[in-house]
Design a protein around this motif. Structure first.
Motif, PDB file in Angstrom:
ATOM      1  N   THR A   1       0.831  -1.203   0.000  1.00  0.00           N
ATOM      2  CA  THR A   1       0.000   0.000   0.000  1.00  0.00           C
ATOM      3  C   THR A   1       0.867   1.254   0.000  1.00  0.00           C
ATOM      4  O   THR A   1       0.561   2.249  -0.678  1.00  0.00           O
ATOM      5  CB  THR A   1      -0.936  -0.006   1.233  1.00  0.00           C
TER       6      THR A   1
ATOM      7  N   ARG B   1       2.077   1.880  -3.473  1.00  0.00           N
ATOM      8  CA  ARG B   1       1.015   2.446  -4.310  1.00  0.00           C
ATOM      9  C   ARG B   1       0.892   3.948  -4.073  1.00  0.00           C
ATOM     10  O   ARG B   1       0.796   4.746  -5.017  1.00  0.00           O
ATOM     11  CB  ARG B   1      -0.292   1.716  -3.951  1.00  0.00           C
ATOM     12  N   SER B   2       0.924   4.360  -2.809  1.00  0.00           N
ATOM     13  CA  SER B   2       0.829   5.786  -2.487  1.00  0.00           C
ATOM     14  C   SER B   2       2.087   6.534  -2.911  1.00  0.00           C
ATOM     15  O   SER B   2       2.009   7.661  -3.417  1.00  0.00           O
ATOM     16  CB  SER B   2       0.614   5.977  -0.980  1.00  0.00           C
TER      17      SER B   2
ATOM     18  N   CYS C   1       4.036   5.950  -5.351  1.00  0.00           N
ATOM     19  CA  CYS C   1       3.928   6.123  -6.788  1.00  0.00           C
ATOM     20  C   CYS C   1       2.965   7.265  -7.114  1.00  0.00           C
ATOM     21  O   CYS C   1       3.272   8.138  -7.928  1.00  0.00           O
ATOM     22  CB  CYS C   1       3.441   4.796  -7.365  1.00  0.00           C
ATOM     23  N   ALA C   2       1.826   7.303  -6.436  1.00  0.00           N
ATOM     24  CA  ALA C   2       0.811   8.329  -6.700  1.00  0.00           C
ATOM     25  C   ALA C   2       1.302   9.732  -6.354  1.00  0.00           C
ATOM     26  O   ALA C   2       0.912  10.707  -6.988  1.00  0.00           O
ATOM     27  CB  ALA C   2      -0.458   8.014  -5.909  1.00  0.00           C
ATOM     28  N   PHE C   3       2.166   9.850  -5.342  1.00  0.00           N
ATOM     29  CA  PHE C   3       2.579  11.166  -4.869  1.00  0.00           C
ATOM     30  C   PHE C   3       4.025  11.501  -5.232  1.00  0.00           C
ATOM     31  O   PHE C   3       4.622  12.428  -4.696  1.00  0.00           O
ATOM     32  CB  PHE C   3       2.342  11.283  -3.356  1.00  0.00           C
TER      33      PHE C   3
ATOM     34  N   LYS D   1       7.048   0.650 -11.020  1.00  0.00           N
ATOM     35  CA  LYS D   1       7.224   2.054 -11.393  1.00  0.00           C
ATOM     36  C   LYS D   1       8.158   2.801 -10.450  1.00  0.00           C
ATOM     37  O   LYS D   1       8.339   4.011 -10.594  1.00  0.00           O
ATOM     38  CB  LYS D   1       5.853   2.739 -11.428  1.00  0.00           C
TER      39      LYS D   1
ATOM     40  N   LEU E   1      -1.720   5.857  14.075  1.00  0.00           N
ATOM     41  CA  LEU E   1      -2.342   5.517  12.791  1.00  0.00           C
ATOM     42  C   LEU E   1      -1.623   4.316  12.209  1.00  0.00           C
ATOM     43  O   LEU E   1      -0.465   4.060  12.535  1.00  0.00           O
ATOM     44  CB  LEU E   1      -2.184   6.688  11.823  1.00  0.00           C
ATOM     45  N   ASN E   2      -2.249   3.609  11.325  1.00  0.00           N
ATOM     46  CA  ASN E   2      -1.571   2.595  10.529  1.00  0.00           C
ATOM     47  C   ASN E   2      -0.413   3.271   9.787  1.00  0.00           C
ATOM     48  O   ASN E   2      -0.545   4.396   9.314  1.00  0.00           O
ATOM     49  CB  ASN E   2      -2.603   1.999   9.554  1.00  0.00           C
TER      50      ASN E   2
ATOM     51  N   ALA F   1       0.982   2.795   6.899  1.00  0.00           N
ATOM     52  CA  ALA F   1       0.744   3.115   5.489  1.00  0.00           C
ATOM     53  C   ALA F   1      -0.125   4.375   5.378  1.00  0.00           C
ATOM     54  O   ALA F   1       0.070   5.207   4.480  1.00  0.00           O
ATOM     55  CB  ALA F   1       0.078   1.944   4.772  1.00  0.00           C
ATOM     56  N   ILE F   2      -1.064   4.520   6.299  1.00  0.00           N
ATOM     57  CA  ILE F   2      -1.915   5.712   6.335  1.00  0.00           C
ATOM     58  C   ILE F   2      -1.072   6.941   6.673  1.00  0.00           C
ATOM     59  O   ILE F   2      -1.112   7.959   5.966  1.00  0.00           O
ATOM     60  CB  ILE F   2      -3.041   5.553   7.400  1.00  0.00           C
TER      61      ILE F   2
ATOM     62  N   SER G   1       1.264   7.891   3.882  1.00  0.00           N
ATOM     63  CA  SER G   1       0.564   8.433   2.713  1.00  0.00           C
ATOM     64  C   SER G   1       0.101   9.866   2.952  1.00  0.00           C
ATOM     65  O   SER G   1       0.178  10.708   2.058  1.00  0.00           O
ATOM     66  CB  SER G   1      -0.637   7.544   2.354  1.00  0.00           C
ATOM     67  N   ILE G   2      -0.383  10.146   4.160  1.00  0.00           N
ATOM     68  CA  ILE G   2      -0.804  11.519   4.487  1.00  0.00           C
ATOM     69  C   ILE G   2       0.402  12.453   4.391  1.00  0.00           C
ATOM     70  O   ILE G   2       0.319  13.543   3.818  1.00  0.00           O
ATOM     71  CB  ILE G   2      -1.457  11.577   5.892  1.00  0.00           C
TER      72      ILE G   2
ATOM     73  N   TYR H   1       1.348  12.950   0.732  1.00  0.00           N
ATOM     74  CA  TYR H   1       0.371  13.823   0.079  1.00  0.00           C
ATOM     75  C   TYR H   1       0.658  15.286   0.410  1.00  0.00           C
ATOM     76  O   TYR H   1       0.623  16.155  -0.463  1.00  0.00           O
ATOM     77  CB  TYR H   1      -1.056  13.458   0.508  1.00  0.00           C
TER      78      TYR H   1
ATOM     79  N   ARG I   1      -9.861   3.220  12.413  1.00  0.00           N
ATOM     80  CA  ARG I   1      -8.743   3.751  13.202  1.00  0.00           C
ATOM     81  C   ARG I   1      -8.477   5.209  12.812  1.00  0.00           C
ATOM     82  O   ARG I   1      -8.309   6.071  13.676  1.00  0.00           O
ATOM     83  CB  ARG I   1      -7.517   2.875  12.905  1.00  0.00           C
TER      84      ARG I   1
ATOM     85  N   GLU J   1      -0.211  11.121  -9.628  1.00  0.00           N
ATOM     86  CA  GLU J   1       0.527  10.967 -10.868  1.00  0.00           C
ATOM     87  C   GLU J   1       0.810   9.480 -11.075  1.00  0.00           C
ATOM     88  O   GLU J   1       1.005   8.741 -10.109  1.00  0.00           O
ATOM     89  CB  GLU J   1       1.841  11.758 -10.830  1.00  0.00           C
TER      90      GLU J   1
ATOM     91  N   THR K   1      -0.525   6.741 -11.466  1.00  0.00           N
ATOM     92  CA  THR K   1      -1.223   5.677 -10.759  1.00  0.00           C
ATOM     93  C   THR K   1      -2.709   5.821 -11.038  1.00  0.00           C
ATOM     94  O   THR K   1      -3.196   6.934 -11.194  1.00  0.00           O
ATOM     95  CB  THR K   1      -1.018   5.813  -9.228  1.00  0.00           C
TER      96      THR K   1
END
Lengths: 231, 231
Positions: A107, A110-111, A113-115, A144, A217-218, A220-221, A224-225, A228, B110, B212, B214
């Motif tokens: 996860t 995935r994040s 890559c997105a950010f 990627k 928090l988890n 991955a969460i 990712s925050i 972002y 959570r 981006e 993804t």
């Protein structure tokens, strides 16, 4: 069609469930049509296997596919892939210090890559990136990204020009007050214990995410925050 | 010590692995010392079970504990809990439209707890909140939230005073441009298919998170970033 568990190819595929053999052979598996496609695009695919007779695929028995994938339902397509050696150091780096859960690591990929956190540094004690569950959760993001492996403290010592932050559940700079930087590296720690003692000893500034009514928090969460916000 | 699988208490505990029986009995299980403690604090605990002889606990055989928890290693403490009926409508609401993965739902709980989204509306097609894996991933957050169940469209129609947003991977208002509101409800959709057709037909404004390279983020990640931003 291959239907015998004694077939040498099948034996190889089965062995690749173990991190030890993946490392030895520098090979790994991906499961499902989407990931086989991503592996092919990334030039990592060596051979594709399918339940159906299909051009460009080696046909495998349902029983064998189930055994390879450890699933109750058959995944109709899998790919044998080679380790890919993309290891460029980009402007945004995520450093993983002992992430243990494969789902979390996938996860996070995935994040990342997105950010636009295109380089992942995999510290000792982090789960194998070629683990099937990591790849599944990454949804192809693994193909990627660029990866580096080794000792986090040594890596950081050579990372001049970068603003480097640790993360801590409570102590540090609230995320909203952290400035965006062109070159930035964020360290995420283990699910239970956070950042390791040797990395903590580097005394880097820490980021934390203000929370109410919850201890943490988890990972991955949280990661990712932060990505972002600082992308 | 209870060591027989035929013991009526054991039979009840085993049945609670199935959503159908949880609903029928209005009971569920929590696993591990931390969750048993949280359940006790929330007045949801009916009886606690332990591998060890311990005051206030019913002692259970290792074999039985393994069978109840579906684990290879023994979880030394479990709790039998009753459904709790907290269903207040708070100022920040998360509406779940077909979340299927138990790990995702628990992680969402959570984060919701951490960012003050204290009411979760569980739409039809969302995984059972009392599923053991949901509770494990929630890390106890399940005991700190209020829950409502039912048809999302009907719920939304009665939700005047609230600013309500859907979420979409690509179309809508970029998250950074969405204003914070005192009363807000966010809808998260299914992992594969997003928000359901009947909810889409309400034509609510959608939030999206710019990415981006993804196609999408994990739903628990997307939901958590949105809650962090709009809390």
């Amino acid at each position: 069609m291959i239907s015998s568990l004694d077939n040498p190819k099948v034996k190889l595929l089965l062995k690749l469930n173990m991190a030890k053999y993946r490392k030895l052979e520098q090979l790994f598996l991906v499961e499902g049509e989407h990931l086989v496609k991503e592996a092919r695009q990334a030039n990592a695919l060596i051979e594709a296997f399918s339940l159906e007779e299909k051009a460009g695929y080696t046909q495998l028995d349902a029983k064998i596919l189930k055994k390879i994938c450890h699933t109750e339902t058959v995944i109709p397509e899998i790919g044998l892939c080679k380790y890919f050696a993309k290891n460029e150091i980009h402007e945004k780096i995520l450093i993983l210090d002992g992430i243990q859960d494969p789902g979390n690591l996938g996860t996070i990929m995935r994040s990342a890559c997105a950010f636009g956190f295109k380089t992942l540094f995999i510290g000792e004690g982090t789960v194998d990136i070629y683990n099937a569950k990591v790849i599944r959760s990454s949804q192809g993001a693994i193909f990627k990204l660029d990866f580096l492996f080794g000792n986090i403290c040594e890596f950081i010592n050579n990372l001049s020009e970068y603003k480097i932050y640790g993360t801590d559940v409570a102590n540090g700079i609230p995320l909203a007050e952290v400035a965006k930087e062109k070159k930035i590296a964020i360290i995420l720690g283990n699910e239970g214990n956070g950042i390791s003692a040797s990395v903590k000893a580097l005394d880097l500034p820490n980021i934390y995410i203000p929370m109410e009514n919850t201890e943490s928090l988890n990972v991955a969460i949280a990661g990712s925050i932060i990505m972002y916000q600082l992308k």
